[in-house]
Design a protein around this motif. Structure first.
Motif, PDB file in Angstrom:
ATOM      1  N   HIS A 119       0.810  -1.227   0.000  1.00 31.89           N
ATOM      2  CA  HIS A 119       0.000   0.000   0.000  1.00 31.89           C
ATOM      3  C   HIS A 119       0.842   1.275   0.000  1.00 31.89           C
ATOM      4  CE1 HIS A 119      -3.842  -2.205   1.505  1.00 31.89           C
ATOM      5  NE2 HIS A 119      -3.771  -2.148   0.190  1.00 31.89           N
ATOM      6  N   TYR A 120       0.304   2.292  -0.719  1.00 29.53           N
ATOM      7  CA  TYR A 120       1.028   3.546  -0.969  1.00 29.53           C
ATOM      8  C   TYR A 120       1.452   4.265   0.315  1.00 29.53           C
ATOM      9  CZ  TYR A 120      -3.165   5.955   0.524  1.00 29.53           C
ATOM     10  OH  TYR A 120      -4.205   6.411   1.288  1.00 29.53           O
ATOM     11  N   ASP A 121       0.693   4.074   1.394  1.00 29.41           N
ATOM     12  CA  ASP A 121       1.037   4.795   2.630  1.00 29.41           C
ATOM     13  C   ASP A 121       2.240   4.154   3.337  1.00 29.41           C
ATOM     14  OD1 ASP A 121      -1.005   2.760   2.969  1.00 29.41           O
ATOM     15  OD2 ASP A 121      -1.150   3.345   5.074  1.00 29.41           O
ATOM     16  N   GLY A 175      -7.313  -7.755   9.449  1.00 29.37           N
ATOM     17  CA  GLY A 175      -7.480  -6.303   9.425  1.00 29.37           C
ATOM     18  C   GLY A 175      -7.891  -5.872   8.029  1.00 29.37           C
ATOM     19  N   ARG A 176      -9.138  -6.118   7.701  1.00 24.31           N
ATOM     20  CA  ARG A 176      -9.603  -5.911   6.317  1.00 24.31           C
ATOM     21  C   ARG A 176     -10.251  -4.546   6.130  1.00 24.31           C
ATOM     22  NH1 ARG A 176      -9.605  -9.069   2.664  1.00 24.31           N
ATOM     23  NH2 ARG A 176      -8.479 -10.998   2.995  1.00 24.31           N
ATOM     24  N   SER A 177     -10.205  -4.071   4.877  1.00 24.77           N
ATOM     25  CA  SER A 177     -11.032  -2.953   4.446  1.00 24.77           C
ATOM     26  C   SER A 177     -11.835  -3.458   3.266  1.00 24.77           C
ATOM     27  CB  SER A 177     -10.174  -1.767   3.997  1.00 24.77           C
ATOM     28  OG  SER A 177      -9.566  -1.165   5.108  1.00 24.77           O
ATOM     29  N   ALA A 178     -13.148  -3.257   3.297  1.00 25.57           N
ATOM     30  CA  ALA A 178     -14.035  -3.830   2.270  1.00 25.57           C
ATOM     31  C   ALA A 178     -13.712  -3.281   0.884  1.00 25.57           C
ATOM     32  CB  ALA A 178     -15.485  -3.533   2.622  1.00 25.57           C
ATOM     33  N   ASN A 179     -13.106  -2.102   0.829  1.00 21.12           N
ATOM     34  CA  ASN A 179     -12.847  -1.484  -0.476  1.00 21.12           C
ATOM     35  C   ASN A 179     -11.509  -1.895  -1.087  1.00 21.12           C
ATOM     36  OD1 ASN A 179     -12.175   0.116   1.895  1.00 21.12           O
ATOM     37  ND2 ASN A 179     -11.168   1.484   0.466  1.00 21.12           N
ATOM     38  N   HIS A 180     -10.725  -2.729  -0.418  1.00 21.76           N
ATOM     39  CA  HIS A 180      -9.425  -3.153  -0.961  1.00 21.76           C
ATOM     40  C   HIS A 180      -9.601  -4.359  -1.882  1.00 21.76           C
ATOM     41  CE1 HIS A 180      -6.968  -1.197   2.504  1.00 21.76           C
ATOM     42  NE2 HIS A 180      -7.265  -0.350   1.541  1.00 21.76           N
ATOM     43  N   LEU A 181      -9.228  -4.180  -3.146  1.00 23.19           N
ATOM     44  CA  LEU A 181      -9.463  -5.231  -4.149  1.00 23.19           C
ATOM     45  C   LEU A 181      -8.195  -5.551  -4.925  1.00 23.19           C
ATOM     46  CD1 LEU A 181     -12.758  -3.731  -5.644  1.00 23.19           C
ATOM     47  CD2 LEU A 181     -12.598  -5.604  -3.986  1.00 23.19           C
ATOM     48  N   ARG A 236      -2.730  -3.369  -6.522  1.00 26.00           N
ATOM     49  CA  ARG A 236      -3.779  -3.186  -5.497  1.00 26.00           C
ATOM     50  C   ARG A 236      -4.683  -2.036  -5.895  1.00 26.00           C
ATOM     51  NH1 ARG A 236      -1.382  -6.265  -1.456  1.00 26.00           N
ATOM     52  NH2 ARG A 236       0.199  -7.295  -2.701  1.00 26.00           N
ATOM     53  N   PHE A 237      -5.965  -2.192  -5.555  1.00 25.55           N
ATOM     54  CA  PHE A 237      -6.931  -1.152  -5.898  1.00 25.55           C
ATOM     55  C   PHE A 237      -7.848  -0.876  -4.711  1.00 25.55           C
ATOM     56  CE2 PHE A 237      -5.536  -3.149  -9.762  1.00 25.55           C
ATOM     57  CZ  PHE A 237      -5.323  -2.067 -10.609  1.00 25.55           C
ATOM     58  N   SER A 238      -8.393   0.331  -4.717  1.00 25.45           N
ATOM     59  CA  SER A 238      -9.353   0.711  -3.694  1.00 25.45           C
ATOM     60  C   SER A 238     -10.603   1.233  -4.380  1.00 25.45           C
ATOM     61  CB  SER A 238      -8.745   1.794  -2.800  1.00 25.45           C
ATOM     62  OG  SER A 238      -9.731   2.287  -1.923  1.00 25.45           O
ATOM     63  N   ARG A 239     -11.768   0.796  -3.885  1.00 25.96           N
ATOM     64  CA  ARG A 239     -13.026   1.290  -4.447  1.00 25.96           C
ATOM     65  C   ARG A 239     -13.795   1.992  -3.336  1.00 25.96           C
ATOM     66  NH1 ARG A 239     -16.225  -2.841  -7.762  1.00 25.96           N
ATOM     67  NH2 ARG A 239     -16.247  -3.953  -5.800  1.00 25.96           N
ATOM     68  N   ARG A 240     -13.725   3.303  -3.341  1.00 23.45           N
ATOM     69  CA  ARG A 240     -14.541   4.048  -2.391  1.00 23.45           C
ATOM     70  C   ARG A 240     -15.692   4.644  -3.173  1.00 23.45           C
ATOM     71  NH1 ARG A 240      -9.981   5.803   1.489  1.00 23.45           N
ATOM     72  NH2 ARG A 240     -10.225   4.182   3.038  1.00 23.45           N
ATOM     73  N   GLY A 254     -16.629   6.538  -6.882  1.00 20.99           N
ATOM     74  CA  GLY A 254     -16.063   6.777  -8.200  1.00 20.99           C
ATOM     75  C   GLY A 254     -15.241   5.603  -8.666  1.00 20.99           C
ATOM     76  N   PRO A 255     -14.331   5.855  -9.612  1.00 18.30           N
ATOM     77  CA  PRO A 255     -13.594   4.754 -10.232  1.00 18.30           C
ATOM     78  C   PRO A 255     -12.588   4.118  -9.272  1.00 18.30           C
ATOM     79  CG  PRO A 255     -12.823   6.885 -11.045  1.00 18.30           C
ATOM     80  CD  PRO A 255     -13.983   7.167 -10.147  1.00 18.30           C
ATOM     81  N   LEU A 256     -12.192   2.890  -9.606  1.00 22.28           N
ATOM     82  CA  LEU A 256     -11.171   2.204  -8.818  1.00 22.28           C
ATOM     83  C   LEU A 256      -9.870   3.000  -8.864  1.00 22.28           C
ATOM     84  CD1 LEU A 256     -11.808  -1.404 -10.040  1.00 22.28           C
ATOM     85  CD2 LEU A 256     -11.755  -0.716  -7.659  1.00 22.28           C
ATOM     86  N   LYS A 257      -9.199   3.029  -7.721  1.00 29.05           N
ATOM     87  CA  LYS A 257      -7.954   3.790  -7.635  1.00 29.05           C
ATOM     88  C   LYS A 257      -6.817   2.817  -7.332  1.00 29.05           C
ATOM     89  CE  LYS A 257      -6.424   7.301  -4.576  1.00 29.05           C
ATOM     90  NZ  LYS A 257      -6.676   7.703  -3.238  1.00 29.05           N
ATOM     91  N   SER A 258      -5.695   2.980  -8.017  1.00 31.01           N
ATOM     92  CA  SER A 258      -4.544   2.134  -7.727  1.00 31.01           C
ATOM     93  C   SER A 258      -3.916   2.588  -6.407  1.00 31.01           C
ATOM     94  CB  SER A 258      -3.533   2.262  -8.874  1.00 31.01           C
ATOM     95  OG  SER A 258      -2.370   1.548  -8.528  1.00 31.01           O
ATOM     96  N   VAL A 259      -3.722   1.659  -5.466  1.00 27.82           N
ATOM     97  CA  VAL A 259      -3.183   2.040  -4.149  1.00 27.82           C
ATOM     98  C   VAL A 259      -1.947   1.220  -3.785  1.00 27.82           C
ATOM     99  CG1 VAL A 259      -5.350   2.940  -3.201  1.00 27.82           C
ATOM    100  CG2 VAL A 259      -4.821   0.488  -2.957  1.00 27.82           C
TER     101      VAL A 259
END
Ligand SMILES: [Fe+2]
Ligand SMILES: [Fe+2]
Length: 273
Positions: free
Chosen positions: A68-70, A150-156, A97-101, A103-108
């Motif tokens: 992840h970018y952070d 430790g999941r986030s539902a938007n991590h794909l 890795r992608f995140s969907r919050r 709008g469009p999927l974002k590469s993370v």
């Protein structure tokens, strides 16, 4: 052995350190320096390293907790100055890795191409624990995950059949062997804090004296937090330094349960072992 939080979401009041969503720890010992994660940006990472009087070229090895970018965003800014040193990570580091919050999927994921990292660094990729310097290890892949992750539902990730939840196979922590016991430094704990600690106990078979870093408990419900308290009590970990993605509610709940054993760990905090 000195462990310093170089980048975190938080800084102390009036601190000259800069904070942003992300994490980096510097481990310093007689045999060398290891940088674990790089925060979200080179700007913050290099500013904070400069305040610590640590030049990037004085770093002997890099270790990355996950893509992840952070945790990887500071890598490109480091590359010119740390050429030739080893980078320790799980082979899945390079999976997109992608995140969907909204709008469009974002590469993370990782900000650098694999080829660039291969040219500049010596990649040491393994799902098994690796010794970086004497007494400083990666956990390797956290295999048995009986406790909550430790999941986030938007991590794909992009799987064979389309989008699927990120399995976070690459999520690793660091383990430091000290006279007081093991110190576990977590990145984001997507594999789950309790799964990570159970894995460390299985792999290293020594008591844990401290846990520091991000624990990804920000979405944990009451039952999950009760279980974390129960297991930490069983393990009898005397020092807990939670930061980054722990979440305020989880931090307060754990501080109430463990009192002075829990301490904050904002950027600029140095722990000695
Ligand atoms: Fe993460
Ligand atoms: Fe994170």
């Amino acid at each position: 052995m000195k462990v310093t939080c170089v980048v975190d979401d938080a800084v102390c009041d009036h601190s000259p350190f800069w904070g942003e969503h992300g994490l980096a720890f510097l481990i310093e010992m007689n045999s060398g320096r290891v940088l674990f994660d790089t925060g979200q940006s080179g700007t913050v990472l290099l500013h904070n390293l400069n305040l610590l009087d640590v030049e990037p070229k004085a770093i002997n090895a890099l270790a990355i907790s996950h893509a992840h970018y952070d945790h990887t965003g500071g890598l490109p800014a480091l590359l010119d100055q740390v050429t030739g040193i080893p980078l320790y990570a799980h082979p899945d580091l390079f999976r997109e890795r992608f995140s969907r919050r909204e709008g469009p999927l974002k590469s993370v994921g990782l900000p650098s191409e694999r080829e660039v990292l291969e040219q500049r660094l010596e990649l040491r990729l393994s799902a098994e624990p690796m010794e970086i310097l004497p007494g400083v290890w990666t956990t390797g892949e956290v295999t048995d995950r009986a406790e909550p992750e430790g999941r986030s539902a938007n991590h794909l990730v992009h799987g064979v059949e389309g989008w699927e939840p990120d399995p976070y196979r690459d999520d690793m922590a660091l383990v430091l062997e000290t006279d007081e016991g093991l110190v576990v430094i977590c990145g984001c704990c997507h594999a789950g804090l309790l799964n990570t600690l159970a894995h460390v106990r299985r792999a290293f078979d020594v008591d844990i004296t401290a846990v520091a870093g991000g624990t990804h408990l920000l979405h944990a419900d009451e039952a999950h937090l009760r279980r974390v308290i129960e297991v930490l009590r069983e393990l009898g970990v005397p020092r807990l330094y939670f930061n980054h993605c722990t979440g305020l509610r989880a931090y307060v709940t754990l501080a109430q349960a463990f009192g002075e054993k829990v301490a904050p760990c904002p950027a600029g905090t140095t722990l000695s072992f």
